[in-house]
Design an enzyme around this catalytic site. Structure first.
Site, short mmCIF file in Angstrom:
data_model
loop_
_atom_site.label_atom_id
_atom_site.label_comp_id
_atom_site.label_asym_id
_atom_site.label_seq_id
_atom_site.Cartn_x
_atom_site.Cartn_y
_atom_site.Cartn_z
N CYS A 2 -4.06 5.71 7.15
CA CYS A 2 -5.23 6.56 7.28
C CYS A 2 -5.67 7.07 5.92
O CYS A 2 -4.86 7.56 5.14
CB CYS A 2 -5.01 7.75 8.20
SG CYS A 2 -4.70 7.30 9.89
N ARG A 27 -4.47 1.65 1.81
CA ARG A 27 -3.51 2.42 2.61
C ARG A 27 -3.22 1.73 3.94
O ARG A 27 -2.27 2.11 4.62
CB ARG A 27 -4.04 3.84 2.85
CG ARG A 27 -4.26 4.59 1.56
CD ARG A 27 -4.95 5.91 1.81
NE ARG A 27 -4.07 6.85 2.48
CZ ARG A 27 -3.21 7.65 1.88
NH1 ARG A 27 -3.07 7.59 0.57
NH2 ARG A 27 -2.47 8.49 2.56
N TRP A 75 -5.45 4.00 10.82
CA TRP A 75 -4.34 3.10 11.13
C TRP A 75 -3.79 3.62 12.45
O TRP A 75 -3.19 4.70 12.50
CB TRP A 75 -3.30 3.18 10.01
CG TRP A 75 -2.23 2.13 10.06
CD1 TRP A 75 -2.27 0.89 9.49
CD2 TRP A 75 -0.94 2.24 10.68
NE1 TRP A 75 -1.09 0.23 9.72
CE2 TRP A 75 -0.25 1.03 10.45
CE3 TRP A 75 -0.30 3.24 11.41
CZ2 TRP A 75 1.03 0.79 10.92
CZ3 TRP A 75 0.98 3.01 11.88
CH2 TRP A 75 1.64 1.79 11.63
N ASN A 101 -5.33 12.67 9.22
CA ASN A 101 -4.24 11.73 8.91
C ASN A 101 -2.95 12.43 9.32
O ASN A 101 -2.71 13.57 8.91
CB ASN A 101 -4.24 11.43 7.41
CG ASN A 101 -3.08 10.54 6.99
OD1 ASN A 101 -2.45 9.91 7.83
ND2 ASN A 101 -2.79 10.50 5.71
N GLY A 102 -2.14 11.74 10.13
CA GLY A 102 -0.88 12.34 10.58
C GLY A 102 -0.73 12.16 12.08
O GLY A 102 -1.43 11.35 12.69
N GLU A 478 14.40 -8.22 -1.91
CA GLU A 478 13.00 -7.94 -2.26
C GLU A 478 12.15 -9.20 -2.15
O GLU A 478 11.00 -9.16 -1.69
CB GLU A 478 12.94 -7.32 -3.66
CG GLU A 478 11.55 -7.05 -4.20
CD GLU A 478 10.74 -6.07 -3.36
OE1 GLU A 478 11.27 -5.48 -2.40
OE2 GLU A 478 9.53 -5.93 -3.65
N LYS A 482 8.93 -9.35 0.28
CA LYS A 482 7.60 -9.64 -0.28
C LYS A 482 6.96 -10.80 0.46
O LYS A 482 5.81 -10.76 0.84
CB LYS A 482 7.78 -9.97 -1.78
CG LYS A 482 6.63 -9.73 -2.66
CD LYS A 482 6.56 -8.32 -3.23
CE LYS A 482 6.70 -7.27 -2.19
NZ LYS A 482 6.70 -5.93 -2.53
N GLU A 485 5.93 -9.85 4.06
CA GLU A 485 4.82 -8.89 4.07
C GLU A 485 3.47 -9.58 3.95
O GLU A 485 2.54 -9.25 4.68
CB GLU A 485 4.92 -7.92 2.86
CG GLU A 485 5.84 -6.75 3.04
CD GLU A 485 5.86 -5.87 1.80
OE1 GLU A 485 5.73 -4.65 1.96
OE2 GLU A 485 6.03 -6.38 0.68
N HIS A 501 28.78 -17.18 7.88
CA HIS A 501 29.04 -16.35 9.05
C HIS A 501 27.83 -16.29 9.98
O HIS A 501 27.73 -15.36 10.79
CB HIS A 501 29.47 -14.94 8.62
CG HIS A 501 30.72 -14.94 7.82
ND1 HIS A 501 31.94 -15.30 8.35
CD2 HIS A 501 30.95 -14.66 6.51
CE1 HIS A 501 32.87 -15.24 7.40
NE2 HIS A 501 32.29 -14.86 6.28
N LYS A 617 0.08 0.93 2.95
CA LYS A 617 0.73 1.12 1.65
C LYS A 617 1.58 2.38 1.65
O LYS A 617 2.67 2.41 1.09
CB LYS A 617 -0.33 1.21 0.55
CG LYS A 617 0.26 1.55 -0.80
CD LYS A 617 -0.22 0.61 -1.85
CE LYS A 617 0.64 0.62 -3.08
NZ LYS A 617 1.67 -0.40 -3.06
C1 G6P Z 1 5.22 0.59 2.56
C2 G6P Z 1 4.69 -0.31 1.44
C3 G6P Z 1 5.85 -0.83 0.60
C4 G6P Z 1 6.67 0.34 0.07
C5 G6P Z 1 7.15 1.26 1.20
C6 G6P Z 1 7.73 2.54 0.65
O1 G6P Z 1 5.95 -0.17 3.47
O2 G6P Z 1 3.96 -1.37 1.98
O3 G6P Z 1 5.34 -1.59 -0.49
O4 G6P Z 1 7.78 -0.17 -0.61
O5 G6P Z 1 6.03 1.64 2.02
O6 G6P Z 1 6.71 3.27 0.02
P1 G6P Z 1 6.93 4.29 -1.15
O7 G6P Z 1 5.54 4.78 -1.48
O8 G6P Z 1 7.81 5.37 -0.62
O9 G6P Z 1 7.55 3.56 -2.28
#
Ligand code: G6P
Length: 622
Positions: A2, A27, A75, A101-102, A478, A482, A485, A501, A617
């Site tokens: 949001c 966001r 969102w 937002n919330g 990671e 990535k 995502e 395993h 985000k």
């Molecule tokens: C979301 C984003 C990620 C990020 C995570 C934690 O999932 O898409 O890229 O790593 O939040 O966010 P922060 O702002 O706490 O690093």
């Protein structure tokens, strides 16, 4: 998650709000809307499921204008993405307009109470109760102004909220309040802004106030006043943000993600420099000897940075480190006390679970150190101390440059701690290795073609596995995150030794396995894993500083990386060699290759890379 933008000023608010919403797209959202205080003395509301062009098309068909407006990217949490559930919400009499937002946790009770008083609701959202309740209070307490109404409403709401509110009876006033969700107030020469984040207002101003918990801002076109919940006036500092407008624009790149990947050498350099600049006092003041344990907690990629940190801390400092997902930490009754250093890692500083974990740790007496990118964010303000990453605004949902900057801060912190503890004698050599990272990152980024070429043949993969050992395993996590995502390809990261395993049963002809090999001590071990999967039909992309085929320096990308011309005679293994670096800092180089790999796979699949489906985000709700 949001995005909120509000404006009151001298100019037509509509294009300003739409531009602000575009800056907040990162966001994550599924619908958008705008409410303008129109000439008829009521609110013109246009809201639309889908992306912003759909909203813009509606506005082009039936233009609206005014000098005060609020806008929102939603969102969905309560109620499906739909026009009616989109924000802004207005009361039944069209006297109050709200964006939120919330999550309002007690919305059902409030809704029932209002329904009993004859008020009907049109949406399935929790947010509509805010508009209806505000309108109800405005009528009930006729002497109240909008600020009083917002205070009354906020005292009833449970949960989290950032709100921008307009009232038809005060056509020159915008009111904002926040609890557990971010809001900033921007002051420009032509008007005042409310926004979820700084990039939304950068085109107009870099002078902002950071709204604190349960603080209220009352905006007119040329002034802003702040109040507490008791309506006592508050004095707040107007701060100047160093981020430039350019840093929040694509700058000629097709996607923000690629731009942000390319910015990494400069960002690493700046973050390293901050250890002797803005972060210096904090680094100097920390006394690691007072702690007997370190707990790192974070979400998403920031958690993966924490996993890297565990290997680095334990190896260099010989101190026990736990890494916990913030969403787990907050509910597990964690064993932390005054002798525990709790490190919070967060790009945004607004992730709901990370904030909750921080508060939980503090309530148990632990000392909290945050590594955060966004100045003024909740985590940066509430943690005992905060080290800032110098990544600038990160717009693509999938983090790249902020993750890399987090790693560098972690390395600097660890080497400093290790020296303090007398565990290392080679502090200067280690700092020199860290200082070499920007140039080595640039070397990799000068050869993206090879990675793009390899990625182009992986578009059809159904599943991709990432393996590594020790610190390579940390970065495999990671790489896998990535990829899933942004490319929507299933992927999993495994510690190489764990393959046998379970995961090995999933390997069949042409399954792609990405193997990380920068950990010299364990090179033989990971190569055994590579052989195990190759002999079961897998194709392997081997990435690391321990392997040959160093395209970055040999300039032979085609032979080294073409999947059907790999280094093995049968073409099963392709190699991307990395510049040599101390193995503990190698995640910074592997990460860049993995980011590029994911980016090009997603680009070849024609996906919306900067705004992947269902993701946000900044995850400001639980
Ligand atoms: C979301 C984003 C990620 C990020 C995570 C934690 O999932 O898409 O890229 O790593 O939040 O966010 P922060 O702002 O706490 O690093």
């Amino acid at each position: 998650m949001c995005g909120i933008i509000g404006y009151v000023g001298e100019e037509n608010a509509v294009p300003i709000i739409i531009d602000g919403l575009k800056k907040l797209e990162y966001r994550g959202y599924d619908s958008a809307g705008i409410a303008v205080f129109g000439e008829g003395g009521f609110f013109d509301v246009v809201k639309q499921k889908g992306r912003l062009p759909a909203l813009e098309a509606r506005l082009a068909d039936a233009p609206i204008e005014g000098n005060m407006a609020i806008g929102h990217t939603r969102w969905a949490t309560h109620g499906e993405p739909s026009d009616i559930n989109s924000h802004p919400h207005v009361g039944s009499e069209n006297k109050i307009a709200v964006v939120h937002n919330g999550i309002i946790e007690n919305y059902k009770e409030i809704k029932e109470r209002l329904e009993q008083r004859g008020i009907s609701f049109v949406s399935q959202t929790d947010s509509e109760v805010i508009a209806q309740l505000a309108e109800y209070y405005l009528q009930k307490y006729s002497g109240d102004d909008l600020t009083d109404t917002v205070i009354r409403v906020a005292s009833v709401l449970e949960g989290s909220f950032a709100l921008a509110v307009m009232s038809a009876s005060e056509p020159d006033t915008l009111v904002a309040i926040r609890k557990d969700n971010p809001l900033i107030i921007g002051a420009s020469g032509h008007g005042m802004f409310i926004a979820s984040d700084v990039p939304a207002v950068l085109r107009h101003t870099n002078r902002v106030y950071y709204l604190g918990e349960k603080e209220i801002a009352v905006l007119k076109k040329d002034s802003v006043q702040f109040f507490g919940m008791d309506k006592a006036p508050l004095k707040k500092k107007l701060e100047t943000v160093s981020w430039s407008l350019d840093s929040a624009e694509k700058g000629g790149y097709e996607h923000f993600m690629l731009k942000e990947i390319m910015e990494q050498p400069a960002i690493l350099r700046e973050t390293i420099r901050s250890a002797s600049g803005s972060n210096k006092d904090i680094l100097d003041s920390l006394d690691i000897a007072r702690f007997d344990k370190i707990v790192i907690t974070a979400c998403g990629s920031a958690y993966n940075a924490g996993v890297v940190a565990r290997y680095v801390f334990e190896r260099l400092c010989r101190i026990s480190v736990e890494v916990e997902l913030a969403s787990e930490f907050r509910y597990k009754d964690a064993i932390v006390d005054e002798k525990t250093l709790v490190i919070l890692i967060s790009q945004s500083g607004e992730t709901a679970d990370t904030i909750a974990a921080m508060r939980e740790a503090k309530s148990k007496g632990a000392f909290t150190l945050a590594i955060v990118n966004v100045v003024g964010s909740t985590v940066s303000k509430e943690a005992d101390v905060c080290l800032f990453t110098a990544a600038g605004p990160e717009i693509a949902v999938a983090t790249t440059k902020a993750f890399s900057a987090q790693l560098v801060v972690i390395y600097m912190l660890t080497v400093r701690f290790a020296a303090q503890l007398g565990q290392i004698s080679e502090e200067a050599e280690l700092f020199a290795e860290i200082a070499s990272l920007p140039d080595k990152a640039a070397e990799i980024l000068a050869h993206t073609d090879a990675i793009a070429k390899y990625a182009s043949v992986c578009v059809g993969c159904k599943s991709i596995f990432f393996i590594g050992r020790n610190i390579d395993y940390a970065i495999a996590l990671e790489g896998s995150l990535k990829l899933k995502e942004i490319s929507y390809i299933h992927s999993e990261a495994y510690a190489g030794g764990e393959l046998k395993h379970g995961t090995i049963s999933l390997i069949e002809d042409n399954t792609l396995v990405v193997a990380l090999a920068s950990c010299e001590r364990l090179y033989g071990k990971i190569m055994s894993n590579v052989e195990q999967v190759v002999s079961r039909g897998a194709k392997v992309l081997l990435i690391g500083s321990c392997v040959g085929g160093d395209f970055a320096r040999d300039g032979e990308p085609d032979d080294a990386t073409a999947p059907d011309k790999g280094v093995t005679p049968d073409g099963k293994i392709a190699v991307i060699g990395l510049p040599k670096i101390h193995e503990l800092f190698s995640p910074s180089l592997s990460a860049i290759v993995l980011q590029l790999f994911s980016y090009y796979v997603a680009a070849n699949r024609g996906l919306d890379i900067d705004k992947p489906r269902n993701l946000a985000k900044s995850v400001t709700v639980e």
